[in-house]
Design an enzyme around this catalytic site. Structure first.
Site, PDB file in Angstrom:
ATOM      1  N   LYS A  10     -13.363   4.371   7.933  1.00  0.00           N
ATOM      2  CA  LYS A  10     -13.733   5.462   7.030  1.00  0.00           C
ATOM      3  C   LYS A  10     -15.248   5.527   6.860  1.00  0.00           C
ATOM      4  O   LYS A  10     -15.829   6.605   6.722  1.00  0.00           O
ATOM      5  CB  LYS A  10     -13.053   5.250   5.671  1.00  0.00           C
ATOM      6  CG  LYS A  10     -13.394   6.303   4.628  1.00  0.00           C
ATOM      7  CD  LYS A  10     -12.519   6.173   3.389  1.00  0.00           C
ATOM      8  CE  LYS A  10     -12.822   4.923   2.598  1.00  0.00           C
ATOM      9  NZ  LYS A  10     -14.101   5.050   1.834  1.00  0.00           N
ATOM     10  N   HIS A  62       0.840  -1.198   0.000  1.00  0.00           N
ATOM     11  CA  HIS A  62       0.000   0.000   0.000  1.00  0.00           C
ATOM     12  C   HIS A  62       0.876   1.249   0.000  1.00  0.00           C
ATOM     13  O   HIS A  62       1.956   1.261   0.585  1.00  0.00           O
ATOM     14  CB  HIS A  62      -0.912   0.010   1.223  1.00  0.00           C
ATOM     15  CG  HIS A  62      -2.021  -0.978   1.126  1.00  0.00           C
ATOM     16  ND1 HIS A  62      -3.034  -0.862   0.209  1.00  0.00           N
ATOM     17  CD2 HIS A  62      -2.271  -2.115   1.811  1.00  0.00           C
ATOM     18  CE1 HIS A  62      -3.867  -1.873   0.352  1.00  0.00           C
ATOM     19  NE2 HIS A  62      -3.422  -2.652   1.314  1.00  0.00           N
TER      20      HIS A  62
END
EC number: 4.1.1.31
Length: 904
Positions: free
Chosen positions: A570, A151
């Site tokens: 999120k 990532h």
């Protein structure tokens, strides 16, 4: 740069750290005077002094802003790099201090083992009644697997990481109390050389890294660090068992490694069948090269002559067999080695390994054959007075082969559920596939998933890419063996049909074994709050499905579920995410047990607290009872890889901590807490009201415009941090389409860290107003889950800065007045209840070492943040076209990331 506020008090064990920081800070000052100018160093000192004064008075950063605004981009970049260099040496000093503290514990003897180490874990287990026999029964069930991902959160270049290792090595050498003055001077010169070379190296690459670059980056940690420490880990465990129980045990393999690099297709068009095949080939070459080099080194050590010492009949027989199998290689052995059977066998083992590397005749069919040869040597040495004549070195190689095989790390493949759904919809000619009921879709997929019918071939790009992927996996299984392949992970998994879809596609792609089964572990990833809540129903449906249950029987009736910490946070805020993950594990375990399936969890943790980061030991202690059961599979992302595995001694410590925590959680899980039945509804309320507050904030009209103006997200999107885009391709800039990593990264840069705390205060306040304050205090005191949650929130709050966040917020113009007061009020509420429930006057009062670490850095982060605000405003005025300003902004991002030690 070696003055410190008198309020910074170091505990006695940390005084050497203070001395190192002062000495290295002075060295940074010398570097700046040499590489830039004495005037530049004086200016840095003025800025630093102003920042410290601002911190001590807790006032808005107006004075800093007046000192820093309006600078030319190159001058601004130099200032940022100066403060970043300070962070670099402080980070290095702290890592070396961890090594120093580890050595201090080891020198003190086992009466005071280092907390969270293997000695500590075994002593605690023995004190709780674990016998040597029970430990022996459990060890084969232990399976610890860190999984490295690529990532885009690693904000430091490989070239700089390598120089950092040189600096670490010079400081570690200097820990030796027997160093002469000349040797210490040499150590200092080595450090200065690497530091200066770092200063002269650009902080970021001008181009985005390729998948191959990321593979090389992760491979560095696997082959250069972990390869070396794996045997030491087992030796440490052996010693700990002997010290604790007075006896030894034959240890099975407890550790292995996984990777997503080259296999994570989710949102990354650069990953496909070619990168899967290329990654497996590259990893095979890398680990076989290490074995060849190590065998070459062993050749000169294993020079025993038959005129002086005997060898075992089994070894002699193997040598004769290999001489017949590999006559050309046998003929190349030097005549003068004719009386050295170990060396002759070593020559032929290297020939077999080379043949394995070249896919030639005489190759090892599997790692087990190489293990067998090494075990023959060990047995022969042990039987013929060779325990101190090479046995130790050979056994180290054996542990490496057992851990890394011929594949180095198991490769996972990941793809989003919607990609599979589109392919099946096209194959079946059903344009309304997504709108159909999930149960109906699962029924239609059954015959294709079972193999009764063949899923039609379709000539389109999506289907062709997926067919190529499954064909590559089938080829990899034949070429590299089943151990080289990890799991097939379905991101954004919502229901049973998502899993059956993959089973059907795998069959069409040719991934079928001789028994007609699909040899693939399919893992649904639940990553939104709703999917975590519905995950139990999904797994129940899946395990009750006769087609999938038949597949699962062929996989040993073991199902893995991946839990997503990033997107759930999120989606619903950190309180709902943490509680949803906790409840999901409890409910999933109960559902699987009722259906006779062993469920294991794969934890998709990120680097920051917001994305599930933090200490593994505390996370496992807070996990639901029975959720570990000998198994830990967890992602290691971005800067976490470097922080945990960048230095051999710290990599060993990380492996020890994980293994020790798994042993403790598995053999003696925490006793049931009867009050949890009463606490769960309280936590339900906290999570529910926290989500309302969080979604009310991020879902407000114009919020995404505010986010894009009040954070440097536009800079982050322009940075060349990783091969994967910051949002899923072909989708708009809505929050749901933004990746969790840049979402967290942007707020961390703006020093508000919204994802790490927003809504928590409202949730706690609601529980108090409902009459649960006493329960909350009990939970904070006696429930590891809730205590860890509050401690993590406290840490996030300590790294933020409301005054700096307000500077960023003002970049949003009129939107500032609408959104920032909500941030300020929720922050105050959250701080109040976190401190109140933890019984602390200040954040991190219980962890003075961490508090000190943050206080050391904050006055040096602040000037970078203030400069970043000024540069961001000027860069946006050019519509993002001024490359010099962008380069200075990138330096700011890197500097803040080094300072807070978190990116995404």
């Amino acid at each position: 740069m070696n003055e410190y506020r008198s309020s910074l008090v170091f505990a006695t064990p940390d005084v050497p750290l203070r001395d190192d920081v002062r000495r290295l800070g002075a060295l940074v000052g010398d570097l700046l005077a040499e590489q830039v100018s004495a005037d530049f160093l004086e200016e840095i000192e003025r800025i630093r002094t102003t920042a410290i004064a601002r911190r001590e008075s807790d006032t808005p950063p107006a004075g800093l802003l007046s000192l820093l605004e309006g600078r030319e981009p190159r001058a601004a970049e130099a200032l940022v790099r100066a403060f970043s260099t300070y962070f670099q040496v402080v980070n290095i000093a702290e890592r070396v201090h961890r090594i120093r503290r580890r050595r201090d514990y080891q020198r003190s003897g086992t009466d005071t083992p280092q907390p969270e180490g293997l000695h500590d874990a075994l002593r605690r287990l023995k004190a709780q009644g674990v016998t040597l026999d029970e430990l022996s029964e459990w060890l084969p069930r232990i399976d610890v697997e860190p999984v490295f991902t690529a990532h885009p959160t690693e904000a430091v270049r490989r070239a700089l990481l390598e120089k950092e290792q040189l600096m670490v090595a010079s400081l570690v050498d200097n820990l030796d109390g027997m160093r002469t003055p000349n040797e210490r001077a040499t150590d200092a010169a080595r450090f200065r050389m690497a530091l200066t070379a770092s200063w002269q190296t650009a902080d970021s690459s001008p181009v985005r890294p390729t998948v191959e670059d990321e593979r090389e980056h992760v491979g560095f940690y696997l082959t250069q660090v972990l390869y070396r420490v794996i045997p030491v880990m087992y030796e440490t465990l052996e010693h700990a068992i002997e010290e604790t129980y007075g006896s030894t045990l034959a240890l099975p393999r407890l550790l292995r490694f996984g990777t997503w690099v080259g296999g994570d297709m989710d949102g990354n068009p650069n990953v496909d069948a070619h990168t899967i095949a290329g990654t497996l080939d590259a990893q095979r070459r890398a680990v076989l090269d290490r074995y060849l080099n190590e065998l070459w080194q062993l050749a000169s050590l294993l020079s025993q002559s038959t005129t002086l010492v005997a060898v075992s009949p089994a070894l002699s027989a193997q040598l004769e067999r290999y001489q017949a199998l590999l006559p050309d290689a046998a003929a190349r052995s030097r005549p003068r080695h004719g009386d050295m059977p170990y060396r002759l066998l070593n020559d032929l083992m290297r020939a077999r390994l080379q043949a394995t590397l070249d896919d030639a005749d005489g190759a090892y069919a599997a790692p087990a054959e190489l293990e067998h040869d090494l075990q023959l040597i060990l047995d022969s040495l042990q039987a013929n007075k060779g325990l101190h004549a090479g046995w130790f070195a050979v056994r180290r190689l054996l542990w490496r082969v057992r851990s890394f095989g011929f594949h180095l790390a198991r490769l996972d493949v990941r793809q989003e559920s919607s990609v599979h759904a589109r392919a099946v919809a096209d194959a079946l000619g059903q344009a309304d596939w997504d709108s159909q009921d999930a149960t109906h879709r699962a029924g239609l997929l059954g015959p294709y998933a079972s193999g009764e019918q063949a899923l039609p071939q379709v000539d389109d790009e999506g289907n062709a890419r997926l067919d190529a992927v499954f064909a590559a996996l089938a080829d990899a299984r034949t070429r590299h063996g089943a151990d080289a392949l990890g799991s097939y992970i379905i991101s954004m998994a919502h229901n049973r049909a998502d899993v059956l879809t993959v089973l059907a596609l795998a069959r069409r792609g040719g991934l079928v074994d001789d028994a007609g089964a699909v040899p693939l572990d399919i893992v649904p990833l639940f990553e939104t709050v709703d999917d975590l809540r519905g995950g139990t129903g999904t797994v129940q449906d899946l395990l009750a499905d006769p087609v999938y249950r038949q597949h699962l029987r062929a996989r040993g009736d073991t199902q893995m579920v991946m839990l997503g910490y990033s997107d759930s946070g999120k989606d619903g805020g950190i309180a709902a995410s943490r509680w949803g993950l906790q409840r999901a594990q409890v409910e999933l375990l109960e559902a699987a047990a009722e259906l006779g399936v062993r469920l294991t969890f794969f934890h998709g943790r990120g680097g920051s607290i917001v994305r599930g980061g933090g200490k593994t030991t505390r996370a496992l202690d807070a996990a639901p009872r029975g959720s570990v059961d000998g198994r830990l599979r967890v992602t290691e992302q971005g800067e976490v890889i470097h922080r945990k595995y960048g230095i051999r001694a710290l990599a060993l410590r990380s492996l020890e901590q994980m293994t020790g925590a798994v042993l403790l959680s598995s053999l003696r899980p925490r006793a049931p807490e009867p009050r949890e039945d009463a606490w769960r509804p309280v936590m339900d309320l906290v999570a529910e009201r926290s989500t309302v507050a969080y979604r009310g904030f991020v879902g407000a009209p114009d919020f995404m415009q505010y986010f894009r103006l009040a954070t440097p997200i536009d800079v982050i999107e322009r940075m060349t941090l990783g091969s994967r885009p910051s949002r899923r391709l072909g989708q708009d800039a809505a929050l749901s389409n933004l990746r969790a990593i840049p979402w967290v990264f942007a707020w961390s840069q703006a020093r508000a860290v919204i994802p790490g705390w927003y809504g928590v205060g409202s949730g706690l306040q609601a529980a108090v107003e409902a009459g649960h304050e006493d329960s909350l205090r009990e939970m904070a005191q006696d429930w590891p889950f809730f205590r860890t949650f509050l401690d993590d929130i406290a840490m996030v709050l300590s790294k933020g800065d409301l005054n700096i966040a307000e500077l960023f917020s003002r970049l949003a113009g009129p939107l500032h007045a609408r959104f920032f007061p909500r941030i300020r009020d929720e922050l105050a509420l959250t701080k109040h209840w976190v401190k109140t429930l933890l019984g602390q006057r200040s954040l991190l009062q219980h962890d003075p070492r961490l508090a000190l670490s943050i206080r050391l850095r904050n006055p040096y982060i602040d000037p970078i943040s203030v400069l970043q605000v000024d540069l961001l405003q000027r860069w946006r005025a050019t519509d993002g076209e001024d490359e010099e300003l962008l380069r200075a902004l990138v330096a700011c991002v890197n500097g803040v990331a080094q300072g807070v030690q978190n990116t995404g």
